[in-house]
Design a protein around this motif. Structure first.
Motif, short mmCIF file in Angstrom:
data_model
loop_
_atom_site.label_atom_id
_atom_site.label_comp_id
_atom_site.label_asym_id
_atom_site.label_seq_id
_atom_site.Cartn_x
_atom_site.Cartn_y
_atom_site.Cartn_z
N THR A 151 0.66 -1.27 0.24
CA THR A 151 0.04 -0.37 -0.23
C THR A 151 1.20 1.68 0.09
OG1 THR A 151 -0.33 0.34 2.06
CG2 THR A 151 -1.92 -0.92 0.82
N HIS B 79 5.30 -9.05 7.09
CA HIS B 79 3.55 -9.98 7.05
C HIS B 79 2.39 -9.76 7.24
CE1 HIS B 79 1.86 -14.23 6.92
NE2 HIS B 79 1.41 -14.07 7.89
N TRP C 240 -4.38 -3.18 6.84
CA TRP C 240 -2.33 -2.75 6.06
C TRP C 240 -3.35 -1.74 5.03
CZ3 TRP C 240 -0.86 -6.43 9.07
CH2 TRP C 240 -1.49 -7.24 8.99
N MET C 241 -2.20 -0.72 5.78
CA MET C 241 -3.42 1.10 4.97
C MET C 241 -2.24 1.82 4.89
SD MET C 241 -5.55 2.59 8.44
CE MET C 241 -5.18 3.91 7.38
N SER C 242 -1.98 3.04 4.41
CA SER C 242 -1.31 3.75 3.74
C SER C 242 -2.28 5.31 3.84
CB SER C 242 -0.44 4.12 2.65
OG SER C 242 0.64 2.49 2.90
N ASP D 41 6.35 1.18 16.57
CA ASP D 41 6.30 -0.34 17.28
C ASP D 41 4.70 -0.09 18.23
OD1 ASP D 41 8.15 -1.11 15.08
OD2 ASP D 41 9.28 -2.80 17.44
N LEU E 78 5.33 2.04 8.50
CA LEU E 78 6.93 3.13 7.78
C LEU E 78 6.93 4.25 7.06
CD1 LEU E 78 9.16 1.72 6.70
CD2 LEU E 78 7.91 0.87 4.34
N GLY F 25 2.68 4.42 6.34
CA GLY F 25 1.78 3.00 6.07
C GLY F 25 1.97 2.11 7.48
N ASN G 244 -1.95 -6.10 13.52
CA ASN G 244 -3.01 -7.86 13.27
C ASN G 244 -3.79 -7.51 13.63
OD1 ASN G 244 -0.04 -8.05 11.69
ND2 ASN G 244 0.77 -8.05 14.15
#
Ligand code: BT5
Length: 357
Positions: free
Chosen positions: A90, A125, A133-135, A177, A189, A205, A209
């Motif tokens: 992404t 992962h 899972w995104m940006s 984190d 990120l 980003g 989980n």
């Protein structure tokens, strides 16, 4: 029309709406209504139908563009959503559309990433359908050296959103984190395109989980990674609980927007949303650069959730490792470490491990 049909069905979710009424209200034929309902079903909406009573919405998919936008409380973050079934990363996708001039606040979300990245080229992962899972694309009016504050704000937004939606209290390990029960729940990120004194755009980003079971992680991550579901199982004597990813994502965007307004000097009463002229969603009337006061307010929030401050740590720097205590954080997000040899360091990036973890 499809969005309007969904809106009407949602309003009366649990009871029937006649096809006739929908067709009159929306000014389209009953066949058109039926086609859109079929498409909605293909997207995962459970819509019952009866020739006499019409259509009834009984269940919605967990994560898609409509579900993120439904009840979204932001002004500009997530007003444009790019939802993809599968993408390489992404972040890579968001960088591409940023270069093409996408609006500030555009969010790229995907169910599956085939080459997701962590920092320094490490792998991330991303189990399909289990996580967020995104940006997010931002175009802040801050100098490049202040960008770290946005990563800190994103970390705070993640922790607050998780707490708001699930009641679970995670913590932040400097810099990026999110940790739960000593294991990594989320990574951030931040990537940027800039000139000497100006940021062109930033892509934040975020990988969280959410509904993973142990087996959803590869063997090498099982000891170090966790999910909200695994955590809930551990505190509820084995009962597993899945969480709604759209709800968490929506709240995250809300929390992030609040803090980003402070960073970008756009208190909400001064926001002038102009999506069309220059691609930036927010133009502050008074866009002075980031003040120390503004970043301190973000850093103070960050301190509340920090796992790192006050702990004995090992810093893995380019020149080698050293041990010390993480004493504080500067207003621009650098970690202040008092090394065992008495020297004070301010570190902007790098690896830190906390003793006992
Ligand atoms: C990060 O890097 O933690 C940043 C991760 C950012 C992922 C998001 S997902 C959406 C967006 N698109 C992308 O391509 N990336 C972003 P870092 O601090 O370098 O940590 C990476 C390390 O975390 C790996 O080397 C593994 O040890 C561990 N790891 C990998 N996948 C994980 C997972 N799902 N959960 C927990 N730990 C993981």
């Amino acid at each position: 029309v499809k969005k309007k049909i969904l809106f009407e069905l949602r309003k009366l979710s649990g009871s029937y709406v006649s096809g006739e009424a929908l067709s009159v209200q929306l000014g389209v034929s009953r066949t058109a209504i039926w086609k859109h309902v079929r498409e909605l079903r293909e997207e995962g909406y459970k819509i019952g139908s009866s020739s006499k009573k019409g259509y009834m919405l009984s269940a919605v998919p967990e994560l898609n563009e409509n579900e993120i936008k439904n009840g979204l409380q932001t002004i500009y973050l997530g007003r444009t959503i790019v939802y993809l079934e599968t993408v390489g990363s992404t972040n890579t996708y968001a960088k591409k559309i940023s270069l093409e001039g996408c609006h500030e606040g555009t969010v790229v979300v995907s169910e599956n990433q085939t080459s997701a990245r962590g920092r320094l080229g490490r792998e991330w992962h991303s189990e399909g359908g289990k996580g967020i899972w995104m940006s997010v694309v931002l175009r802040p009016s801050i100098p490049p050296e202040s960008v770290q504050i946005i990563t800190l704000a994103a970390a705070v937004a993640v922790v607050k959103a998780i707490q708001y939606v699930t009641g679970i209290e995670a913590a932040i390990k400097w810099p990026n984190d999110i940790i739960l029960n000593g294991k990594k729940l989320c990574g951030i990120l931040t990537e940027m395109s800039c000139e000497m004194e100006r940021v062109n755009f930033i892509v934040v980003g975020i990988g969280i989980n959410v509904n993973h079971s142990e087996e959803d992680f590869p063997q090498n991550l099982r000891k170090i990674a966790t999910s909200l579901k695994i955590f809930s199982q551990s505190i509820k004597n084995g009962d597993s609980h899945s969480y709604n990813r759209s709800a968490i994502l929506k709240r995250l965007l809300f929390e992030l927007e609040q803090m980003y307004n402070v960073i970008n000097n756009c208190p909400s009463n001064k926001i002038d949303v102009d999506l069309n002229t220059n691609g930036n969603a927010v133009i502050a009337e008074n866009s002075d650069s980031l003040t120390k006061e503004d970043s301190n307010s973000i850093v103070n929030e960050w301190r509340k959730y920090s796992l790192t401050l006050g702990k004995e740590i090992t810093v893995i720097a380019r020149g080698g490792e050293y041990n010390g205590i993480a004493v504080d954080i500067t207003s621009d997000g650098r970690l202040i470490v008092l090394a065992n040899d008495g020297i004070k360091h301010e570190i902007l990036s790098g690896e830190v491990s906390i003793r006992g973890f």
